[in-house]
Enzyme design. Structure first.
Site, PDB file in Angstrom:
ATOM      1  N   SER A 128      42.921  38.808  45.061  1.00 40.38           N
ATOM      2  CA  SER A 128      43.165  38.039  43.502  1.00 40.38           C
ATOM      3  C   SER A 128      42.150  38.330  42.502  1.00 40.38           C
ATOM      4  CB  SER A 128      43.347  36.437  44.008  1.00 40.38           C
ATOM      5  OG  SER A 128      42.139  36.009  44.352  1.00 40.38           O
ATOM      6  N   CYS A 129      41.125  39.127  42.871  1.00 42.89           N
ATOM      7  CA  CYS A 129      40.206  39.411  41.755  1.00 42.89           C
ATOM      8  C   CYS A 129      40.809  40.289  41.144  1.00 42.89           C
ATOM      9  CB  CYS A 129      39.048  40.052  42.747  1.00 42.89           C
ATOM     10  SG  CYS A 129      37.642  39.064  43.288  1.00 42.89           S
ATOM     11  N   LEU A 130      40.338  40.369  39.723  1.00 45.12           N
ATOM     12  CA  LEU A 130      40.902  41.368  38.734  1.00 45.12           C
ATOM     13  C   LEU A 130      39.893  42.428  38.295  1.00 45.12           C
ATOM     14  CD1 LEU A 130      43.179  41.848  36.654  1.00 45.12           C
ATOM     15  CD2 LEU A 130      42.178  40.367  35.157  1.00 45.12           C
TER      16      LEU A 130
ATOM     17  N   GLY B 133      44.735  40.752  40.701  1.00 47.87           N
ATOM     18  CA  GLY B 133      45.362  39.500  40.543  1.00 47.87           C
ATOM     19  C   GLY B 133      46.378  38.882  41.332  1.00 47.87           C
TER      20      GLY B 133
END
Lengths: 203, 163
Positions: B27-29, B105
């Site tokens: 979910s990191c971008l 994401g």
């Protein structure tokens, strides 16, 4: 970094839980699977996870925890353990699981429930607090991807995690896995202090 | 040429023939900025989209920041974008040339109340628009992990998945 005395105590408690987990897995699989304690440490989230290859495939079973304390436990199985467990649980020929079906995922969630549940039950009994495990969820992907959403969720409240390293033993192989317990900083402190105090009273 | 791994919460900026790499993104971008004319690139591996959402965070990095308020917190998309722009413009990149790409994401566990990944993407897009940066490519959302390799020589961003 934990003091030796606290580390030894956590090791003793985790050993108690892994024995229970091994017994429960024997009942579930019909074959001997040993879960052995290797190490325990309280570390900053990023540091605790820095030794693990971010691109290695893992099955992560995530269990939100509520009750008297709030947090999460995550059991990380390397791909090889996940497949070996699925061979056993779904009664396939050893070495034949190559892809996880819905049934495999459900079986792995149950294993996560058993292992993390054993540990949380021991914590709960020692501390005399209510710990409720919620429904497990599974993600099978790269380690970094499985763990980052959890880190993001908790980095807002917790900067340290309780990292327990385990070794899974099957008939021919022994592979390391990890349990990561994430609580707020104060809660981790309270758990460790509480366990320590209770143990001193017991003598 | 060497691969520079950019870990969670960090950024890297370069104008030499390096690859900027971010492995195992959920979910990191990841935000890449690139000036193709001057071949200057930057990569941010962001966790959250804005500092105000995480006022409770107290890391050693934050402690250092107390004594050095000039040091930005690059785990947030908004401050990471500001810092990358500042650094690549210092190296000679021109704002009108800079292109952005977004990767990551994802939502790896649906049990979470907040879909950080989705929020990260939409807020990063707003910030880039505000700064006048065009987004030329994106590989975002879904529920699978990604790894990113950004060649600063060619500007090509390669996204790998395990499925």
């Amino acid at each position: 970094m934990l003091k030796i005395s606290k580390k030894n105590l956590l090791a003793k408690i985790t050993n108690e839980a892994t024995k229970d987990a091994s017994l429960a897995l024997l009942k579930l699989c019909g074959e001997k699977i040993t879960v052995e304690f290797v190490d325990v440490e309280v570390e900053k989230i990023q540091k605790a996870l820095s030794g693990i290859d971010l691109e290695s495939m893992v099955a992560g079973v995530y269990l939100p925890i509520t009750g008297d304390i709030k947090g999460a436990s995550i059991l990380i199985f390397p791909e090889k353990i996940a497949y070996t467990l699925c061979d056993l649980l779904v009664r396939r020929k050893p070495g034949t699981t190559r892809k996880l079906t819905e049934l495999d995922k459900s079986a792995l969630k149950e294993v996560g429930n058993i292992i993390c549940g054993s540990l949380l039950t021991v914590f709960s009994n020692h501390l005399k607090i209510k710990i409720i495990e919620n429904l497990p969820e599974l993600s099978f992907d790269m380690f970094g991807a499985v763990i980052d959403q959890i880190i993001i969720q908790f980095v807002q409240k917790a900067e340290e995690v309780l990292l327990i390293e385990l070794r899974f033993g099957f008939e021919h192989i022994r592979i390391k896995g990890h349990i990561i317990l994430i609580f707020g900083h104060e809660e981790i402190k309270a758990i460790i202090e509480g366990l320590f105090k209770e143990n001193e009273i017991r003598g | 040429m060497k691969n520079i791994e950019v870990y969670m919460g960090n950024i890297a900026v370069t104008k030499v023939e390096d690859n900027l790499v971010a492995s195992g993104i959920g979910s990191c971008l990841v935000i890449t900025l690139y000036d193709p004319k001057h071949k200057i690139g930057a990569l941010a591996h962001t966790m959250l989209y804005a500092r105000r959402l995480s006022f409770e965070v107290r890391s050693s990095k934050d402690e250092r920041r107390k004594t050095n308020p000039e040091s930005p917190d690059t785990k947030y998309a908004d401050t990471a974008i500001d810092e990358m722009l500042k650094r690549i413009e210092t190296l000679g990149a021109k704002r009108e040339n800079i292109e952005a790409k977004l990767i990551g994401g994802a939502n790896m566990f649906s049990a979470f109340e907040s879909d950080f990944g989705k929020e990260n993407v939409s807020r990063a897009k707003e910030k880039l628009k505000k700064e006048g940066i065009v987004i030329v490519g994106e590989c975002v959302g879904g529920s699978q992990g990604r790894s990113v390799e950004f060649s600063v020589t060619t500007g090509i961003v390669t996204v790998k998945t395990k499925f």
